[in-house]
Write a protein that holds these residues in place. Structure first.
Motif, mmCIF file in Angstrom:
data_model
loop_
_atom_site.group_PDB
_atom_site.id
_atom_site.type_symbol
_atom_site.label_atom_id
_atom_site.label_comp_id
_atom_site.label_asym_id
_atom_site.label_seq_id
_atom_site.Cartn_x
_atom_site.Cartn_y
_atom_site.Cartn_z
ATOM 1 N N UNK A 237 0.923 -1.285 -0.229
ATOM 2 C CA UNK A 237 -0.151 -0.072 0.267
ATOM 3 C C UNK A 237 0.924 1.183 0.019
ATOM 4 N N UNK A 238 0.488 2.306 -0.999
ATOM 5 C CA UNK A 238 1.017 3.645 -0.733
ATOM 6 C C UNK A 238 0.546 4.358 0.601
ATOM 7 N N UNK A 239 1.564 4.547 1.455
ATOM 8 C CA UNK A 239 1.369 5.395 2.662
ATOM 9 C C UNK A 239 2.283 6.652 2.888
ATOM 10 N N UNK A 240 1.761 7.578 3.524
ATOM 11 C CA UNK A 240 2.699 8.758 3.876
ATOM 12 C C UNK A 240 3.099 8.334 5.524
ATOM 13 N N UNK A 241 4.549 8.674 5.614
ATOM 14 C CA UNK A 241 5.199 8.497 6.817
ATOM 15 C C UNK A 241 4.806 9.046 8.082
ATOM 16 N N UNK A 242 4.109 10.433 7.651
ATOM 17 C CA UNK A 242 3.656 11.066 8.833
ATOM 18 C C UNK A 242 2.508 10.541 9.351
ATOM 19 N N UNK A 243 1.661 10.257 8.825
ATOM 20 C CA UNK A 243 0.096 9.674 9.319
ATOM 21 C C UNK A 243 -0.025 8.212 9.259
ATOM 22 N N UNK A 244 0.640 7.681 8.217
ATOM 23 C CA UNK A 244 0.422 6.150 8.032
ATOM 24 C C UNK A 244 -0.987 5.921 7.204
ATOM 25 N N UNK A 245 -1.408 7.183 6.561
ATOM 26 C CA UNK A 245 -2.540 7.024 5.789
ATOM 27 C C UNK A 245 -2.257 6.247 4.422
ATOM 28 N N UNK A 246 -3.294 5.506 4.204
ATOM 29 C CA UNK A 246 -3.306 4.739 2.797
ATOM 30 C C UNK A 246 -3.822 5.663 1.810
ATOM 31 N N UNK A 247 -3.004 5.765 0.671
ATOM 32 C CA UNK A 247 -3.421 6.745 -0.625
ATOM 33 C C UNK A 247 -3.550 5.709 -1.869
ATOM 34 N N UNK A 248 -4.442 6.130 -2.702
ATOM 35 C CA UNK A 248 -4.526 5.353 -3.914
ATOM 36 C C UNK A 248 -3.614 6.119 -5.174
#
Length: 248
Positions: A237-248
């Motif tokens: 999964x693509x995630x941002x390192x700050x919040x660990x939110x998943x992105x498409x």
């Protein structure tokens, strides 16, 4: 055919439009409209393998573009029907004529294959080959992007260049970016291997992401409000390192 290269425009308000490479190479320019006040030109040069779309408003003038038959750095020179000024296909800059020094505003395009694109956008409009002109549509005299021994992959450059940069193979596939007069080249194969890369162009933070559904690179600004995000892959999964939110 499913393997045919196609160019995809997603900026039209009435839906996605698809321009097959095997049609574009015979014409090089398609003049189109976002609406009656905003003309655009979808352009492709087979000699440089370069795809570029532009808004063709210059001030209060609405331009339609054509192909001059001239070349600059092995790349097609376009002209506008309003003034016959000369424009570079790959940069969108007028270098001779009434609009000399002006740049056309670039629009994002996707490069993929028909089989992949039609799965995602089954209702997209497709540029017709019914042009009433005698053209060998379906045949590319330069070879094929699927054949790794054709002009699109060998070392040859047919016409003179003002400068040669040897950091990459001359036919290496790149995604070109320009932001506020700063240019960058994103190596598509490197992004395919890595999945995602965080970088900046000038002062603009960007992320280049491999899209496996289209086998293409997507580039996004990675600002979110007052945050600058950093992306990575985690468990597919693509995630941002700050919040660990998943992105498409």
């Amino acid at each position: 055919e499913d393997s045919e290269v196609v160019f995809v425009a997603t900026f039209f308000p009435d839906g996605v439009r698809i321009y097959p490479q095997l049609t574009m190479l015979w014409h090089e320019v398609v003049n189109d409209f976002i609406d009656e006040d905003h003309p655009v030109a979808i352009t492709y040069c087979p000699l440089t393998g370069s795809l570029a779309a532009y808004r063709t408003n210059v001030g209060n003038v609405k331009l339609a573009m054509g192909v001059s038959g001239k070349l600059l750095n092995n790349n097609s020179v376009l002209f506008d029907y309003y003034s016959a000024a000369n424009w570079s296909q790959i940069t969108g800059q007028c270098f001779d004529g009434l609009f000399k020094g002006q740049f056309l505003q670039r629009l994002p395009m996707l490069w993929s294959t028909w089989g992949r694109v039609r799965q995602i956008w089954p209702d997209a409009q497709v540029l017709s080959r019914t042009t009433h002109l005698r053209r060998s549509y379906g045949h590319d005299p330069y070879g094929s992007y699927l054949n790794k021994t054709s002009y699109y992959d060998d070392l040859s450059v047919m016409f003179p260049l003002q400068n040669v940069d040897k950091r990459l193979h001359p036919k290496r596939r790149i995604l070109g970016i320009e932001i506020d007069g700063v240019y960058a080249a994103v190596d598509k194969e490197a992004i395919r291997r890595k999945g995602v890369d965080n970088f900046t162009v000038g002062v603009t933070p960007l992320a280049a992401v491999w899209d496996p559904a289209l086998e293409s690179v997507r580039v996004f600004m990675r600002n979110n409000g007052d945050r600058t995000l950093t992306f990575s892959w985690a468990d597919g999964h693509l995630v941002d390192s700050d919040t660990h939110t998943e992105w498409n």
